[in-house]
Write an enzyme that holds these catalytic residues in place. Structure first.
Site, mmCIF file in Angstrom:
data_model
loop_
_atom_site.group_PDB
_atom_site.id
_atom_site.type_symbol
_atom_site.label_atom_id
_atom_site.label_comp_id
_atom_site.label_asym_id
_atom_site.label_seq_id
_atom_site.Cartn_x
_atom_site.Cartn_y
_atom_site.Cartn_z
ATOM 1 N N CYS A 160 0.810 -1.226 0.000
ATOM 2 C CA CYS A 160 0.000 0.000 0.000
ATOM 3 C C CYS A 160 0.843 1.275 0.000
ATOM 4 O O CYS A 160 0.292 2.373 0.023
ATOM 5 C CB CYS A 160 -0.964 -0.017 1.190
ATOM 6 S SG CYS A 160 -2.109 -1.407 1.111
ATOM 7 N N HIS A 298 -1.744 8.134 6.560
ATOM 8 C CA HIS A 298 -2.109 6.860 5.938
ATOM 9 C C HIS A 298 -3.458 6.407 6.469
ATOM 10 O O HIS A 298 -4.324 6.002 5.700
ATOM 11 C CB HIS A 298 -1.032 5.817 6.226
ATOM 12 C CG HIS A 298 -1.237 4.516 5.542
ATOM 13 N ND1 HIS A 298 -1.216 4.381 4.169
ATOM 14 C CD2 HIS A 298 -1.485 3.270 6.036
ATOM 15 C CE1 HIS A 298 -1.428 3.112 3.849
ATOM 16 N NE2 HIS A 298 -1.606 2.420 4.969
ATOM 17 N N GLU A 309 0.991 4.853 13.551
ATOM 18 C CA GLU A 309 1.229 6.115 12.843
ATOM 19 C C GLU A 309 1.153 7.306 13.792
ATOM 20 O O GLU A 309 1.988 8.219 13.720
ATOM 21 C CB GLU A 309 0.227 6.286 11.712
ATOM 22 C CG GLU A 309 0.464 7.557 10.894
ATOM 23 C CD GLU A 309 -0.380 7.640 9.642
ATOM 24 O OE1 GLU A 309 -0.038 8.451 8.755
ATOM 25 O OE2 GLU A 309 -1.383 6.905 9.529
ATOM 26 N N LYS A 328 -9.034 8.132 3.773
ATOM 27 C CA LYS A 328 -9.646 6.815 3.620
ATOM 28 C C LYS A 328 -11.001 6.720 4.317
ATOM 29 O O LYS A 328 -11.783 5.816 4.020
ATOM 30 C CB LYS A 328 -8.697 5.739 4.127
ATOM 31 C CG LYS A 328 -7.448 5.562 3.267
ATOM 32 C CD LYS A 328 -6.565 4.450 3.781
ATOM 33 C CE LYS A 328 -5.294 4.299 2.937
ATOM 34 N NZ LYS A 328 -4.360 5.428 3.099
ATOM 35 N N HIS A 333 -9.911 2.371 0.991
ATOM 36 C CA HIS A 333 -8.491 2.081 0.809
ATOM 37 C C HIS A 333 -8.261 1.468 -0.570
ATOM 38 O O HIS A 333 -8.649 0.326 -0.831
ATOM 39 C CB HIS A 333 -8.034 1.119 1.903
ATOM 40 C CG HIS A 333 -6.551 0.968 2.016
ATOM 41 N ND1 HIS A 333 -5.668 1.496 1.099
ATOM 42 C CD2 HIS A 333 -5.776 0.355 2.955
ATOM 43 C CE1 HIS A 333 -4.435 1.219 1.459
ATOM 44 N NE2 HIS A 333 -4.477 0.516 2.587
ATOM 45 N N PHE A 392 1.871 -3.645 3.854
ATOM 46 C CA PHE A 392 2.221 -4.949 4.399
ATOM 47 C C PHE A 392 3.702 -5.235 4.159
ATOM 48 O O PHE A 392 4.280 -4.798 3.160
ATOM 49 C CB PHE A 392 1.387 -6.040 3.724
ATOM 50 C CG PHE A 392 -0.012 -6.172 4.272
ATOM 51 C CD1 PHE A 392 -0.433 -5.445 5.364
ATOM 52 C CD2 PHE A 392 -0.903 -7.048 3.683
ATOM 53 C CE1 PHE A 392 -1.718 -5.578 5.866
ATOM 54 C CE2 PHE A 392 -2.193 -7.199 4.166
ATOM 55 C CZ PHE A 392 -2.602 -6.461 5.264
#
Length: 404
Positions: A160, A298, A309, A328, A333, A392
């Site tokens: 991502c 993010h 984060e 998001k 996403h 990931f």
């Protein structure tokens, strides 16, 4: 001296609309765009944030039928970006124009469909277009074919963080002198039954109602909503843009890329890799944390991701991060495209001096002491803004943009 790349064009196709203006308006409205998705009907999680996009109308039936959906979205966004930058094939040196796109999952449904035919001993029905439609590199390749550009052409895949990483790599091509112009960004269509099933099994998807499913930084957040989309930015050498009379929308000045080396899917609980990526972007840009007036987070709405984060931001900004937004909550996403979409939104935030709100944040997690913008867009005065992307495998990317 920081190495800069001028952003002279933006093209976007997202759940908020078929272009950049519609996407900005949708994000500023601050309402979730998730809804029940017929593609996912019957699955435990059956909502997504789809793009209302007619590829036949946008690209022509013959071309659209040759392309997988992520390639369709990439090509439509690239055409928009070129038009926005006021570029013309008649005036560019095609050998000096590159394409770098980020893609993550690409064509899960195409693979599933064709492998099913093979497993049923119906290999004679496997499409000869299956491979060229579905390999990740075809989005960048189709953009080059369509525009007739012959410079460096490749695909970044870092989960991502792919779209954001592609922009950082593209800036490097400008800085090295390999290219005068690079079309860079990301594209993805994550609305597949395979992707939804895999993420559900991992407990990564929200099971909330569509209107509140994605809740970045909220105490009750329970995962993200699958989405799709594309964003392509035109990057040029900062001296070239004014020479041809082009508008410079912002400057990409900093890029940081790191790895957590912690876990296949979970972020480092303290956000150490996220922190180091943002610090690297700041150092690359020659900026101090105090120079940054906004962070596009993010913010996937997972418990572990948002916590990591937030902890990273609190350390980088010495306990008082600047205003934060997490798109998001509105857009869902879009996986490999998300970093490019959010980078484009960061450029627009700098242009408009306005931070969009984060949707669905009704009760902020008490452990995440961030200034998250909610409710309505917030006017700001800023000259620099950052955009975070994480994936990931602990793959992290941070971008630092400044006003032109």
């Amino acid at each position: 001296m920081p190495v800069e790349a001028a952003v002279t064009g933006i093209g976007m196709i997202t759940p908020a609309g078929p272009n950049t203006a519609a996407t900005w308006d949708g994000v500023c409205a601050g309402k979730s765009l998730a809804r029940p998705d017929p593609v996912l009907a019957g699955l435990p999680v059956d909502i997504s944030c789809p793009v209302d996009f007619d590829p036949d109308a946008a690209l022509g039936r013959r071309l659209a039928r040759r392309l997988d959906r992520f390639c369709q979205l990439a090509l439509a966004a690239a055409r928009q970006a070129v038009a926005d930058a006021e570029l013309s094939p008649a005036t560019w040196d095609a050998d000096r124009i590159g394409v770098v796109l980020g893609v993550s999952c690409n064509s899960m449904e195409t693979y599933v469909r064709e492998f099913t035919l093979l497993g049923e001993d119906r290999q004679h029905l496997v499409s000869p277009l299956a491979l060229p439609r579905s390999v990740a590199s075809m989005a960048a390749a189709e953009v080059a074919l369509d525009l007739g550009v012959r410079g460096p052409n490749f695909t970044v895949t870092s989960a991502c963080a792919s779209g954001a990483t592609a922009l950082g790599v593209a800036r490097g091509l400008i800085a090295s002198g390999a290219c005068d112009i690079v079309l860079a960004g990301g594209a993805e269509s994550g609305r597949s039954r395979m992707a939804a099933t895999c993420f559900t099994q991992m407990r990564a998807l929200s099971r909330g109602g569509p209107e509140v499913a994605s809740r970045p930084f909220d105490t009750d957040r329970d995962g993200f909503v699958l989405s799709e989309g594309a964003a392509v930015l035109v990057l040029e050498h900062p001296d070239r843009a004014p020479a041809r009379g082009a508008r410079t929308r912002a400057l990409l000045r900093g890029f940081g890329s790191t790895s957590d080396a912690h876990h296949p899917v979970a972020p480092h609980p303290e956000g150490r890799g996220a922190e180091s990526a943002l610090r690297a972007a700041l150092a690359d840009a020659g900026c101090a944390p105090s120079d940054v007036g906004h962070v596009n987070a993010h913010g996937t709405s997972t418990q572990a991701g948002d916590t990591a984060e937030a902890r990273a931001l609190l350390r980088v900004f010495d306990g008082t991060p600047p205003p934060v937004t997490a798109p998001k909550g509105v857009l869902g996403h879009s996986l490999g495209a998300a970093g490019a979409v959010e980078a484009a939104l960061t450029v627009l935030t700098l242009e408009k001096q306005l931070v969009p709100p984060t949707a669905n944040l009704s009760r902020q997690d008490e452990g995440l002491e961030l200034d998250v913008v909610t409710g309505a867009p917030r006017p700001v005065a800023l000259s620099a803004a950052a955009s975070n992307s994480f994936g990931f495998g602990g793959q992290n990317a941070a971008l630092l943009f400044t006003t032109a």
